[in-house]
Design an enzyme around this catalytic site. Structure first.
Site, PDB file in Angstrom:
ATOM      1  N   GLY A 107       0.765  -1.237   0.000  1.00 37.94           N
ATOM      2  CA  GLY A 107       0.000   0.000   0.000  1.00 37.94           C
ATOM      3  C   GLY A 107       0.797   1.290   0.000  1.00 37.94           C
ATOM      4  O   GLY A 107       0.249   2.353  -0.293  1.00 37.94           O
ATOM      5  N   ASP A 108       2.109   1.224   0.300  1.00 37.98           N
ATOM      6  CA  ASP A 108       2.961   2.417   0.288  1.00 37.98           C
ATOM      7  C   ASP A 108       4.358   1.999  -0.168  1.00 37.98           C
ATOM      8  O   ASP A 108       5.367   2.323   0.458  1.00 37.98           O
ATOM      9  CB  ASP A 108       3.012   3.050   1.682  1.00 37.98           C
ATOM     10  CG  ASP A 108       3.664   4.440   1.676  1.00 37.98           C
ATOM     11  OD1 ASP A 108       3.861   4.999   0.581  1.00 37.98           O
ATOM     12  OD2 ASP A 108       3.984   4.953   2.765  1.00 37.98           O
ATOM     13  N   LEU A 109       4.401   1.288  -1.286  1.00 36.48           N
ATOM     14  CA  LEU A 109       5.614   0.583  -1.691  1.00 36.48           C
ATOM     15  C   LEU A 109       6.514   1.442  -2.567  1.00 36.48           C
ATOM     16  O   LEU A 109       6.718   1.173  -3.741  1.00 36.48           O
ATOM     17  CB  LEU A 109       5.255  -0.719  -2.409  1.00 36.48           C
ATOM     18  CG  LEU A 109       6.396  -1.738  -2.515  1.00 36.48           C
ATOM     19  CD1 LEU A 109       6.888  -2.154  -1.153  1.00 36.48           C
ATOM     20  CD2 LEU A 109       5.953  -2.945  -3.324  1.00 36.48           C
ATOM     21  N   TRP A 110       7.097   2.491  -1.957  1.00 37.78           N
ATOM     22  CA  TRP A 110       8.150   3.223  -2.643  1.00 37.78           C
ATOM     23  C   TRP A 110       9.489   2.668  -2.171  1.00 37.78           C
ATOM     24  O   TRP A 110       9.564   1.865  -1.229  1.00 37.78           O
ATOM     25  CB  TRP A 110       8.012   4.718  -2.400  1.00 37.78           C
ATOM     26  CG  TRP A 110       8.302   5.180  -1.015  1.00 37.78           C
ATOM     27  CD1 TRP A 110       7.578   4.940   0.116  1.00 37.78           C
ATOM     28  CD2 TRP A 110       9.415   5.978  -0.612  1.00 37.78           C
ATOM     29  NE1 TRP A 110       8.162   5.536   1.202  1.00 37.78           N
ATOM     30  CE2 TRP A 110       9.293   6.177   0.792  1.00 37.78           C
ATOM     31  CE3 TRP A 110      10.489   6.557  -1.288  1.00 37.78           C
ATOM     32  CZ2 TRP A 110      10.225   6.926   1.520  1.00 37.78           C
ATOM     33  CZ3 TRP A 110      11.403   7.306  -0.561  1.00 37.78           C
ATOM     34  CH2 TRP A 110      11.267   7.483   0.812  1.00 37.78           C
ATOM     35  N   ASN A 165      10.728   2.197   1.432  1.00 40.73           N
ATOM     36  CA  ASN A 165      10.120   1.192   2.297  1.00 40.73           C
ATOM     37  C   ASN A 165      10.570  -0.222   1.942  1.00 40.73           C
ATOM     38  O   ASN A 165       9.914  -1.205   2.308  1.00 40.73           O
ATOM     39  CB  ASN A 165       8.594   1.300   2.246  1.00 40.73           C
ATOM     40  CG  ASN A 165       8.098   2.507   3.016  1.00 40.73           C
ATOM     41  OD1 ASN A 165       8.815   3.056   3.849  1.00 40.73           O
ATOM     42  ND2 ASN A 165       6.890   2.943   2.726  1.00 40.73           N
TER      43      ASN A 165
END
Length: 292
Positions: A192-195, A198
């Site tokens: 869900g916040d896979l930059w 991370n």
């Protein structure tokens, strides 16, 4: 020194173990991160934030444990969690390599394939410090439009980070969401916040996921996030993923759709050019051919 001593004491109280040493960890904008060396020889990291939003660290811990249950991409073990902090295993970082990228692509596909009960999550969460509505919806297009796009359009307009015309273009795209979303897929277990920030490229030969905004969603969302902000050896990751779990035709063109959410979150939090980029992404969707 006093802060470090307080952090060590907090960790000792939660873990029931002594802390031999503490070392600040650079790079955290939202939380203060401190590496711990414990008396049993293990390493850990404690994340703290004074007056953190209610449930902030608990949602992160739940997300890590849920992703770990997929037995795909690796996640650090949660050692302790409280309202003011989270303690997880320390992952020794290393340099990104193509072999690690290929292994991660396959592992991420396995995480997604583990699935979810529906589109959404039992509890609302956070993406960075921004609230993240997760109330489930019966279909992914409905979930994406109502939970991931429109709340942030309104917030970005209120912040004057998104113009009325840009907002109108995004709203037009959302009215066509069922055409633009591609073939229906079952709920995937997504980070869900896979930059790239991370991902921890570990010295143990795995890439580890941290700081999730985990929920049941569309697997293309994680891939679009990796592509938006860049990741080392991105093409090797995508190729390995597609070999393990082939993607539906047109997924590259749909990246602009999935990137609306992170662009709008950034516009709401930071302003700058993110609102214009979100408007341009929506315009490309409106102008492009609809895909059933």
């Amino acid at each position: 020194m006093a802060r470090m001593a307080g952090t060590a004491a907090r960790a000792e109280a939660l873990l029931g173990l002594g802390v031999v040493s503490t070392t600040p960890v650079a790079g955290g904008d939202i939380c203060t991160a401190t590496r711990l060396r414990l008396t049993d020889g293990r390493g850990a990291i404690i994340k703290t934030r004074p007056q953190a939003p209610e449930g902030f660290f608990l949602r992160e811990a739940e997300g890590l444990e849920w992703l770990g249950g997929a037995h795909g991409a690796k996640v650090p073990r949660v050692l302790a969690v409280a309202e003011d902090c989270l303690i997880i295993d320390w992952i020794e970082p290393s340099k990104p390599t193509t072999d690690l990228a290929e292994r991660f692509g396959r592992a991420l596909a396995a995480t997604h394939q583990a699935g979810a009960d529906g589109f959404g999550a039992p509890q609302n969460g956070f993406i960075g410090l921004a609230p993240l509505p997760n109330r489930p919806s019966p279909t992914w297009p409905e979930f994406f439009a109502s939970r991931r796009v429109m709340p942030y359009v309104r917030a970005a307009v209120d912040r004057e980070a998104l113009t009325a015309d840009e907002a109108a273009t995004i709203e037009t795209a959302m009215r066509r969401i069922h055409e633009l979303a591609g073939p229906a897929e079952p709920p995937a277990r997504v980070h869900g916040d896979l930059w790239s920030g991370n991902l921890v490229w570990g010295s143990d030969g795995d890439v580890w996921l941290i700081d999730p905004a985990a929920h049941g969603g569309h697997r293309e969302t994680d891939l679009a996030m990796l592509s938006l902000f860049g990741a080392p050896h991105l093409q090797r990751i995508l190729d390995a993923y597609a070999e393990a779990s082939p993607l539906a035709d047109g997924w590259q063109e749909r990246q602009a759709l999935h990137q609306l959410h992170p662009l709008l979150v950034h516009a709401m939090l930071f302003g700058g050019t993110y609102g214009a980029r979100a408007g341009a992404a929506a315009q490309s969707l409106v102008d492009g051919p609809a895909r059933a």
